[in-house]
Design a protein around this motif. Sequence first.
Motif, PDB file in Angstrom:
ATOM      1  N   UNK A 235      -9.360  10.485 -16.954  1.00 33.97           N
ATOM      2  CA  UNK A 235      -9.266   8.951 -16.876  1.00 33.97           C
ATOM      3  C   UNK A 235      -7.999   8.573 -15.759  1.00 33.97           C
ATOM      4  N   UNK A 236      -7.095   9.587 -15.867  1.00 29.65           N
ATOM      5  CA  UNK A 236      -6.021   9.221 -14.689  1.00 29.65           C
ATOM      6  C   UNK A 236      -6.617   9.198 -13.500  1.00 29.65           C
ATOM      7  N   UNK A 237      -7.382  10.207 -13.152  1.00 33.28           N
ATOM      8  CA  UNK A 237      -8.026  10.496 -11.759  1.00 33.28           C
ATOM      9  C   UNK A 237      -8.873   9.094 -11.460  1.00 33.28           C
ATOM     10  N   UNK A 238      -9.839   8.839 -12.427  1.00 37.99           N
ATOM     11  CA  UNK A 238     -10.714   7.786 -12.141  1.00 37.99           C
ATOM     12  C   UNK A 238      -9.700   6.380 -11.960  1.00 37.99           C
ATOM     13  N   UNK A 239      -8.407   6.297 -12.675  1.00 34.09           N
ATOM     14  CA  UNK A 239      -7.646   5.298 -12.307  1.00 34.09           C
ATOM     15  C   UNK A 239      -7.082   5.332 -10.823  1.00 34.09           C
ATOM     16  N   UNK A 240      -6.661   6.424 -10.467  1.00 34.79           N
ATOM     17  CA  UNK A 240      -6.186   6.597  -9.084  1.00 34.79           C
ATOM     18  C   UNK A 240      -7.414   5.941  -8.069  1.00 34.79           C
ATOM     19  N   UNK A 241      -8.575   6.369  -8.211  1.00 32.75           N
ATOM     20  CA  UNK A 241      -9.472   5.932  -7.310  1.00 32.75           C
ATOM     21  C   UNK A 241      -9.887   4.461  -7.349  1.00 32.75           C
ATOM     22  N   UNK A 242      -9.988   4.013  -8.752  1.00 31.86           N
ATOM     23  CA  UNK A 242     -10.391   2.695  -8.754  1.00 31.86           C
ATOM     24  C   UNK A 242      -9.401   1.706  -8.586  1.00 31.86           C
ATOM     25  N   UNK A 243      -8.137   1.898  -8.692  1.00 32.58           N
ATOM     26  CA  UNK A 243      -6.871   0.982  -8.997  1.00 32.58           C
ATOM     27  C   UNK A 243      -6.807   0.209  -7.549  1.00 32.58           C
ATOM     28  N   UNK A 244      -6.711  -1.012  -7.635  1.00 33.24           N
ATOM     29  CA  UNK A 244      -6.499  -1.704  -6.453  1.00 33.24           C
ATOM     30  C   UNK A 244      -4.861  -2.233  -6.567  1.00 33.24           C
ATOM     31  N   UNK A 245      -4.419  -2.249  -7.596  1.00 32.55           N
ATOM     32  CA  UNK A 245      -2.694  -2.405  -7.935  1.00 32.55           C
ATOM     33  C   UNK A 245      -2.165  -1.310  -7.577  1.00 32.55           C
ATOM     34  N   UNK A 246      -1.325  -1.387  -6.534  1.00 38.01           N
ATOM     35  CA  UNK A 246      -0.486  -0.137  -6.231  1.00 38.01           C
ATOM     36  C   UNK A 246       0.365   0.313  -7.298  1.00 38.01           C
ATOM     37  N   UNK A 247       1.139  -0.586  -8.071  1.00 40.15           N
ATOM     38  CA  UNK A 247       1.898   0.143  -9.323  1.00 40.15           C
ATOM     39  C   UNK A 247       0.959   0.732 -10.311  1.00 40.15           C
ATOM     40  N   UNK A 248      -0.146   0.280 -10.605  1.00 39.55           N
ATOM     41  CA  UNK A 248      -1.015   1.120 -11.479  1.00 39.55           C
ATOM     42  C   UNK A 248      -1.583   2.191 -10.949  1.00 39.55           C
ATOM     43  N   UNK A 249      -1.821   2.119  -9.550  1.00 35.85           N
ATOM     44  CA  UNK A 249      -2.375   3.399  -8.760  1.00 35.85           C
ATOM     45  C   UNK A 249      -1.073   4.410  -8.995  1.00 35.85           C
ATOM     46  N   UNK A 250      -0.028   3.974  -8.834  1.00 38.86           N
ATOM     47  CA  UNK A 250       1.092   5.006  -8.838  1.00 38.86           C
ATOM     48  C   UNK A 250       1.183   5.424 -10.404  1.00 38.86           C
ATOM     49  N   UNK A 251       1.099   4.676 -11.414  1.00 35.92           N
ATOM     50  CA  UNK A 251       1.039   5.222 -12.814  1.00 35.92           C
ATOM     51  C   UNK A 251      -0.091   6.289 -12.939  1.00 35.92           C
ATOM     52  N   UNK A 252      -1.358   5.743 -12.591  1.00 35.60           N
ATOM     53  CA  UNK A 252      -2.358   6.932 -12.536  1.00 35.60           C
ATOM     54  C   UNK A 252      -1.899   8.270 -11.995  1.00 35.60           C
ATOM     55  N   UNK A 253      -1.508   8.075 -10.909  1.00 33.54           N
ATOM     56  CA  UNK A 253      -0.977   9.143  -9.774  1.00 33.54           C
ATOM     57  C   UNK A 253      -0.025   9.971 -10.485  1.00 33.54           C
ATOM     58  N   UNK A 254       0.784   9.516 -11.145  1.00 31.85           N
ATOM     59  CA  UNK A 254       1.852  10.300 -11.944  1.00 31.85           C
ATOM     60  C   UNK A 254       1.097  10.937 -13.093  1.00 31.85           C
ATOM     61  N   UNK A 255       0.379  10.487 -13.874  1.00 29.07           N
ATOM     62  CA  UNK A 255      -0.641  10.723 -14.935  1.00 29.07           C
ATOM     63  C   UNK A 255      -1.236  11.987 -14.652  1.00 29.07           C
ATOM     64  N   UNK A 256      -1.844  12.086 -13.264  1.00 22.90           N
ATOM     65  CA  UNK A 256      -2.511  13.084 -12.903  1.00 22.90           C
ATOM     66  C   UNK A 256      -1.727  14.454 -12.630  1.00 22.90           C
TER      67      UNK A 256
END
Lengths: 112, 867
Positions: B181-202
């Motif tokens: 889920x985190x990885x999907x979040x990283x590649x699909x997110x458009x919002x930088x903060x959300x991208x960072x959130x998923x990035x750390x989740x990975x």
Amino acid sequence: METLMALLTGLLFAVGTYMVISRNFIRIILGTAIYSHGAHLLLITMGGLKGGAAPLLGQGNDLYVDALPQALILTAIVINFGVTAFFLVLAYRSNKELGTDDLYHLRGNKDE
Amino acid sequence: MDKFSAHVNSIICLHHTPIQHSIQGLLRIQNIFLSKGRLAKKTSVSEHSGVLFETLGGHALNWLNFAIFLPILYAVFIPFFYKKIPRIHTGWFVFPIPLVLFIYLATFIPGVANDHVFTQTVYWIPSIGINFVTYLDGLSLILALLITGVGALVILYSVYYLSMKRESLHHFYIYLLLFMGAMLGVVLSDNLMVLYLFWEMTSVSSFLLIAFWYQRDKSRYGAQKSLLITVFGGIAMLAGFIMLYAMTGTWSLRDIIGQAGELSDATLFIPAMILILLGAFTKSAQFPFHIWLPDAMEAPTPVSAYLHSATMVKAGIYLVARFTPLFGGDATWFWVVSTVGLITLFWGSFTAVRQTDLKALLAYSTISQLGMIMSMLGIGSAALYFDGGSDSFKYTSLAVLAALFHLVNHSTFKGALFMVVGIVDHETGTRDIRRLGGLMTIMPITFTFAAIGSFAMAGLPPFNGFLSKEMFFSSVLRAAELGIFNMETFGLLFPIIAWLASVLTFVYCMILVFRTFTGKYKPEKLEKNAHEAPLGMLIPPGILVSFVIVIFFFPQTLADYILNPAVQAVLPLPIETNAEYYTNITAWHGWHAPELWMTVAVVVLGSVLFLYLRKWQGVYALFPREWSFNSAYNAMLVGSEKGSQRLTGSYMTGYLGHYLAYIFVFIILSVAATIFATNGFVIDTSNDASVNLYEMILIGIIAVAAVAIIFAKSRITAIILNGVLGYMVAIFFVIFRAPDLALTQLVIETVSAALFLLCFYFLPEWKEEKISRKMKSFKLALSIGVGTLITLITLSIQGNRLFDSISVYFEDAYELAGGKNIVNAILADFRAFDTMLEILVLCIAGLGVYTLIKLTSTEGGDKRESE
């Protein structure tokens, strides 16, 4: 008079500091006592020492000294006494339990 | 019921209104289907956000955000399956999730191929512009398909790989789903903060997966190392994102890229670039941050196959590709990305040859291949510098296509190779090349897969690695001829390093195949009797290697549907110029193409080097272990720990005197500096009251008594002197017309003196303090400093009276409070709250004294105290 009092409180604080930075428990407590004398004198000095009657009404006087610093000092004296009393008993008790009043020996355990 | 439907209606209505602000707590979803149609393409990049907004009724069925959260939500049910249905391997319950997501994402392929992008918004913190905004274009789609596709295969593989009895499967699959889920979040997110959130989740889920066998020291070491390095990069990246926000005022990636042209002169442009690159390089194991990847091989093999070859390490690649439209075209970006990539490529392949553990070999080969992709992205970024249609543009944009192509290829063959190594490990009990050999006849299918995967990695036909390697050679060759960014000077190094690295790649690929599967079978060195793996374990690598071959024969299909839209995302240029690089991916460049001869030379030299490996392996002795990056990392870790310990130990001595000295020194310095900086020191004696002799004598007595305390030889003297001080202060109170104070001071001084005496009776004799002369003068200086400071402050305040006292108000005490003693009226009436609390202080002190004296800690007393 205010200038002289400023010098005097400075001296009291200097002596207090010298006493507080020491390894003997009692010297430290004495230091804090001297600090409190200094602080009280400082307070009353800051209130102004210009002449005037004691702050008691009905003495047929128009001009009184400032009463507010006196109330503050009275509060401070009492609190200071409470703390000093507790501090002294703490010194007594720690000496009784640990057998020393030397702060160089009161450094906690190695494993702390 | 009516009320309910009205509520539902209102929510539905909200769906269709363009929403600017949001009411907190109400989750709203907004689907947008953007058509980046051919008309819109003519407009430049900066008008990117102004493309056609078409909300198509049919196409609004867009659940991208849900696709991200499905694995994370599903993870909640895993323990239930594990505990309640113990007969069936938990993996079977997980398997449908990535499969469903893969099919769902695959439905976007036709749309994306027609240059559409899909976005969906779920509001999270709209007040500061942080929302779950997904954005699906070609680049995201490639990675999302890899994540779900390889994910499904890895889960299938893990069902056969992980034992149902011995392993805590519920942990494994929860971590894996979180990661997915985190990885999907990283590649699909458009919002930088959300991208960072998923990035750390990975990062965190990868940490958990590496330490899956937490009983082992090495697993914990590897997990810690990877977490430290990737989180370091993650934080740097966050700082970069915040800088981007500071420059643009938006968290949206699309909007930021839309402003690309305007940003390049900003002061924060280069710092933001470097910080974001740090994040990308640490995640993608680029030189010199590659060291965590080999240690992450302590994870179970499905994890290594999934995270550390196909998906997580590509997150950095994704980030670089994603930010290319913003930063690309800048010389710094070009040089940093391409040189770091090339160094990683070379160093990874060079180090891979010396490995004896199969997984470590694969780890270094992953590092090397990631470096290759990274360098191609770096070279490709130069395309933004040229006008479309020129030859330079054609070849640099080819590098981007090659990078994305190799990204897909690498995921297929590296995933398969990891699974093959897992099978070998599973069936023989070892991964050590020195103990393996002759498995070809025993494990023929595994051998076939290994050979296909390795030959693809080495870049041989008829496998997909050949195509991307040829494209890589073309792009480095052309990069050497670029007339920009001072390429004339170092440009020639690009193809040379790339070629050397390819030779070494060829060598370790041959080691992987021939040392493991040919030669002599040594059963005595193996822990198990080797035999072919079960069918279920062979299916996932089988599917992957079939892709390896299929992609070789039909690369154009992949390019048309997926790769070209992705290139379009990395190099957003007008469509006419794009037609130029819609070149065919061909296996055959003709006899005159230098790429072909480079490949031939790779094979020839590689074979020679492989055959005479023993002869030249001494080269590696030149790089002793003490000088490796790992030991540098360890030294840094130990050093920082020791250093901080030493630092803390140097000033946290445990002596009260030292701490007080710090405090006093700080007070003196800061206050004195303030006084002098603000010119605050004033002496104004004009308002002073007059002094008479009597007062002079009193002041003299106090001064002498105070100083004498310091020199008191016995404690009784000190107490008496302190008493003198107290009584003198009381007399001062008399002079200053404070009868209540004088009274209190007299009483309290008496009581305190009595207390002092009482206590001293129980304390040891007052000793002369043995301190050095130096220490004594320091103490003296400090004391004089404090005293002078107090005097200075007092005098300055005296000279700076701002307004009159408010005590005139209290002089109406009789009218207001009915008392004639003003001080007492203040204490008990005007400011009685102080008095109440002061009484409380006395009570507490009394209680404290009582407990200190009464509660004794004798043998039995200890128990009572602890109760």
